[in-house]
Write a protein that holds these residues in place. Structure first.
Motif, PDB file in Angstrom:
ATOM      1  N   ALA A 241      12.690 -25.508   0.346  1.00 15.29           N
ATOM      2  CA  ALA A 241      11.504 -25.353  -0.504  1.00 15.29           C
ATOM      3  C   ALA A 241      10.306 -26.089   0.105  1.00 15.29           C
ATOM      4  N   HIS A 242      10.580 -27.267   0.683  1.00 10.29           N
ATOM      5  CA  HIS A 242       9.511 -28.050   1.302  1.00 10.29           C
ATOM      6  C   HIS A 242       8.916 -27.303   2.500  1.00 10.29           C
ATOM      7  N   LEU A 243       9.806 -26.673   3.283  1.00 16.67           N
ATOM      8  CA  LEU A 243       9.322 -25.877   4.423  1.00 16.67           C
ATOM      9  C   LEU A 243       8.419 -24.738   3.914  1.00 16.67           C
ATOM     10  N   ALA A 244       8.864 -24.093   2.842  1.00 13.74           N
ATOM     11  CA  ALA A 244       8.044 -23.012   2.257  1.00 13.74           C
ATOM     12  C   ALA A 244       6.698 -23.554   1.788  1.00 13.74           C
ATOM     13  N   ASN A 245       6.693 -24.770   1.249  1.00 13.93           N
ATOM     14  CA  ASN A 245       5.437 -25.393   0.823  1.00 13.93           C
ATOM     15  C   ASN A 245       4.435 -25.518   1.974  1.00 13.93           C
ATOM     16  N   HIS A 246       4.975 -25.676   3.187  1.00 13.12           N
ATOM     17  CA  HIS A 246       4.093 -25.821   4.350  1.00 13.12           C
ATOM     18  C   HIS A 246       3.745 -24.490   4.998  1.00 13.12           C
ATOM     19  N   LYS A 247       4.559 -23.469   4.742  1.00 16.54           N
ATOM     20  CA  LYS A 247       4.360 -22.197   5.432  1.00 16.54           C
ATOM     21  C   LYS A 247       3.659 -21.131   4.591  1.00 16.54           C
ATOM     22  N   VAL A 248       3.786 -21.224   3.292  1.00 20.87           N
ATOM     23  CA  VAL A 248       3.180 -20.207   2.426  1.00 20.87           C
ATOM     24  C   VAL A 248       1.890 -20.794   1.835  1.00 20.87           C
ATOM     25  N   ARG A 249       0.804 -20.123   2.079  1.00 21.39           N
ATOM     26  CA  ARG A 249      -0.489 -20.698   1.743  1.00 21.39           C
ATOM     27  C   ARG A 249      -0.613 -21.085   0.266  1.00 21.39           C
ATOM     28  N   VAL A 250      -0.138 -20.204  -0.613  1.00 20.07           N
ATOM     29  CA  VAL A 250      -0.318 -20.492  -2.042  1.00 20.07           C
ATOM     30  C   VAL A 250       0.494 -21.734  -2.441  1.00 20.07           C
ATOM     31  N   LEU A 251       1.640 -21.933  -1.802  1.00 18.19           N
ATOM     32  CA  LEU A 251       2.433 -23.129  -2.111  1.00 18.19           C
ATOM     33  C   LEU A 251       1.797 -24.369  -1.489  1.00 18.19           C
ATOM     34  N   TRP A 252       1.252 -24.188  -0.292  1.00 19.04           N
ATOM     35  CA  TRP A 252       0.565 -25.314   0.357  1.00 19.04           C
ATOM     36  C   TRP A 252      -0.590 -25.792  -0.508  1.00 19.04           C
ATOM     37  N   ARG A 253      -1.248 -24.874  -1.167  1.00 22.29           N
ATOM     38  CA  ARG A 253      -2.358 -25.247  -2.043  1.00 22.29           C
ATOM     39  C   ARG A 253      -1.924 -26.273  -3.107  1.00 22.29           C
TER      40      ARG A 253
ATOM     41  N   ARG B 267      -5.329 -28.280   6.246  1.00 22.77           N
ATOM     42  CA  ARG B 267      -4.601 -28.496   7.491  1.00 22.77           C
ATOM     43  C   ARG B 267      -3.684 -27.322   7.812  1.00 22.77           C
ATOM     44  N   SER B 268      -2.851 -26.956   6.838  1.00 26.65           N
ATOM     45  CA  SER B 268      -1.898 -25.895   7.113  1.00 26.65           C
ATOM     46  C   SER B 268      -2.602 -24.581   7.392  1.00 26.65           C
ATOM     47  N   GLU B 269      -3.728 -24.354   6.710  1.00 28.77           N
ATOM     48  CA  GLU B 269      -4.430 -23.105   6.914  1.00 28.77           C
ATOM     49  C   GLU B 269      -5.161 -23.099   8.254  1.00 28.77           C
ATOM     50  N   SER B 270      -5.618 -24.272   8.693  1.00 31.40           N
ATOM     51  CA  SER B 270      -6.502 -24.265   9.838  1.00 31.40           C
ATOM     52  C   SER B 270      -5.816 -24.544  11.165  1.00 31.40           C
ATOM     53  N   ARG B 271      -4.754 -25.381  11.132  1.00 31.14           N
ATOM     54  CA  ARG B 271      -4.222 -25.781  12.430  1.00 31.14           C
ATOM     55  C   ARG B 271      -2.729 -25.614  12.574  1.00 31.14           C
ATOM     56  N   ASP B 272      -2.012 -26.294  11.701  1.00 31.65           N
ATOM     57  CA  ASP B 272      -0.578 -26.398  11.965  1.00 31.65           C
ATOM     58  C   ASP B 272       0.225 -25.174  11.597  1.00 31.65           C
ATOM     59  N   VAL B 273      -0.195 -24.480  10.586  1.00 30.33           N
ATOM     60  CA  VAL B 273       0.619 -23.382  10.109  1.00 30.33           C
ATOM     61  C   VAL B 273      -0.101 -22.065  10.321  1.00 30.33           C
ATOM     62  N   PRO B 274       0.441 -21.241  11.180  1.00 34.06           N
ATOM     63  CA  PRO B 274      -0.193 -19.956  11.425  1.00 34.06           C
ATOM     64  C   PRO B 274       0.086 -18.987  10.287  1.00 34.06           C
ATOM     65  N   VAL B 275      -0.714 -19.044   9.244  1.00 30.81           N
ATOM     66  CA  VAL B 275      -0.486 -18.198   8.076  1.00 30.81           C
ATOM     67  C   VAL B 275      -1.056 -16.818   8.340  1.00 30.81           C
ATOM     68  N   THR B 276      -0.245 -15.793   8.119  1.00 33.11           N
ATOM     69  CA  THR B 276      -0.737 -14.443   8.350  1.00 33.11           C
ATOM     70  C   THR B 276      -1.187 -13.789   7.052  1.00 33.11           C
ATOM     71  N   ASP B 277      -0.493 -14.089   5.985  1.00 29.07           N
ATOM     72  CA  ASP B 277      -0.915 -13.557   4.696  1.00 29.07           C
ATOM     73  C   ASP B 277      -0.429 -14.512   3.634  1.00 29.07           C
ATOM     74  N   ASP B 278      -0.664 -14.196   2.379  1.00 34.21           N
ATOM     75  CA  ASP B 278      -0.362 -15.148   1.325  1.00 34.21           C
ATOM     76  C   ASP B 278       1.099 -15.192   0.974  1.00 34.21           C
ATOM     77  N   ALA B 279       1.869 -14.217   1.358  1.00 32.07           N
ATOM     78  CA  ALA B 279       3.251 -14.198   0.929  1.00 32.07           C
ATOM     79  C   ALA B 279       4.232 -14.444   2.056  1.00 32.07           C
ATOM     80  N   GLY B 280       3.813 -14.189   3.266  1.00 29.96           N
ATOM     81  CA  GLY B 280       4.773 -14.213   4.362  1.00 29.96           C
ATOM     82  C   GLY B 280       5.035 -15.586   4.927  1.00 29.96           C
ATOM     83  N   ILE B 281       6.290 -15.849   5.238  1.00 29.69           N
ATOM     84  CA  ILE B 281       6.659 -17.080   5.916  1.00 29.69           C
ATOM     85  C   ILE B 281       6.955 -16.748   7.356  1.00 29.69           C
ATOM     86  N   ARG B 282       6.366 -17.448   8.237  1.00 30.86           N
ATOM     87  CA  ARG B 282       6.667 -17.205   9.645  1.00 30.86           C
ATOM     88  C   ARG B 282       7.870 -18.004  10.089  1.00 30.86           C
TER      89      ARG B 282
END
Ligand SMILES: [Zn+2]
Ligand SMILES: [Zn+2]
Length: 353
Positions: free
Chosen positions: A168-180, A338-353
């Motif tokens: 769940a913590h990994l998802a928090n860092h990878k999914v933009r809405v959770l990172w929010r 941070r996650s949106e700009s550098r560390d996490v390459p977010v492609t869309d709001d739902a997808g986890i890379r």
């Protein structure tokens, strides 16, 4: 986010077609004021609570469950452990700072918030989620087995629960809405043992999967309050401002020096995601073990995309608290994270890379 961006393929609105332009303008106005995906987390929480009320919490006493949860969050043992850790922080601090640092005072507010309003919310979400899981996936419950010793079942739940929390913590860092919702936890620049309480109340929606091991093994041994208090103590300790490691056990358990690297302001934060055990980080190649250089590193979010109590000339704790709790709903252009700009390459709001 597709609801925010007007497609370049859309026919351009012209001055002579106000009825075409009006909906687009309205959509842009709403999306420019609020990050709409964050509402999906609110919706999930509301639906779960409604299911819980309708099912009378699956026959479980809400009051009794709340008492248990309060014991875990602010029971006498937990308070004793937190006080002990606060003393240890004074004796072996990672960073020297006054006992009344702004970050400490702000996290006291989060402790009070957790002990009051968050307890019933977590209980409601947990009971409802358990009821939904039992009803929709009855086959996941392992039947009672006389060959499984109780201590083994408790150890198994501990490890499995930790694996779920890590996921769940990994998802928090990878999914933009959770990172929010998770970035609030990372915004602390004055780490202390109370930083464990610095979480958005709705982030608990993402950690409900950690209930699954207890549901699966319920016939062989329930999750005990003692287990949860012990687990909470480990997680609280790793947030403390202490220069402490566990010696040879460092490779197994998350120490304050280990978790501090997860909170560092410079460098990747999607490492050292473990709650209690480091093994999940090691298995996924995300473990960064402490060195002399990392012990006293600064923590927080680069560029302070979220309101923090350290930024203003005067600390306005309550207004900062409100801004932080509303933070997940601020529009995307109100500050890259941070996650949106550098560390996490977010492609869309739902997808986890
Ligand atoms: Zn994190
Ligand atoms: Zn943390």
């Amino acid at each position: 986010m597709s609801s925010v961006i007007i497609s370049p393929n859309s026919p351009p609105a012209t001055a002579t077609t106000p009825e075409v332009r009006a909906p687009a303008t309205r959509r842009r106005t709403v999306a420019s004021r609020i990050y709409l995906p964050a509402l999906s987390i609110v919706a999930i929480a509301i639906v779960l609570v409604a299911i819980g009320v309708a099912s009378r919490w699956g026959g479980t006493s809400f009051v009794a469950a709340m008492t248990d949860q309060r014991v875990v969050v602010v029971g006498p043992v937990t308070i004793g452990i937190l006080l002990l850790f606060l003393v240890v922080e004074r004796l072996r601090p990672a960073q020297r700072r006054t006992f009344f640092a702004r970050g400490y005072r702000q996290d006291v507010l989060y402790t009070v918030l957790n002990a009051t309003l968050v307890v019933p919310l977590v209980v409601a979400l947990s009971l409802s989620f358990s009821e939904v899981a039992r009803k929709s996936l009855p086959w996941i419950v392992v039947p009672h087995s006389a060959f499984l010793p109780r201590w083994f079942v408790i150890a198994l739940i501990f490890v499995a629960m930790d694996a779920c929390n890590w996921t769940a913590h990994l998802a928090n860092h990878k999914v933009r809405v959770l990172w929010r919702f998770h970035e609030l936890h990372h915004s602390q620049e004055d780490m202390s043992v109370l930083t464990v309480f610095r979480t958005h109340p709705l982030i608990h929606v993402s950690y409900l999967i950690a209930l699954i091991p207890g549901i699966v093994l319920v016939a062989n041994g329930a999750v005990t309050t003692t287990l949860l208090v012990g687990y909470a103590a480990v997680v609280a300790f790793e947030h403390s401002n202490t220069n402490l490691s566990f010696g040879p056990l460092n490779r197994i358990f998350c120490s304050p020096n280990y978790h501090r690297i997860h909170h560092r302001v410079e460098g990747r934060q999607d490492v050292n995601l473990g709650f209690a055990l480091t093994i999940w980080d090691q298995l996924s190649g995300r473990a960064v073990f402490p060195t002399k250089e990392t012990i006293r590193i600064d923590t927080g979010l680069p560029g302070r995309p979220l309101a923090v109590e350290q930024s203003a000339a005067r600390a306005r704790h309550l207004s900062v608290l409100v801004a932080q709790l509303l933070g997940p709903f601020r529009p995307l252009d109100a500050g890259a994270t941070r996650s949106e700009s550098r560390d996490v390459p977010v492609t869309d709001d739902a997808g986890i890379r």
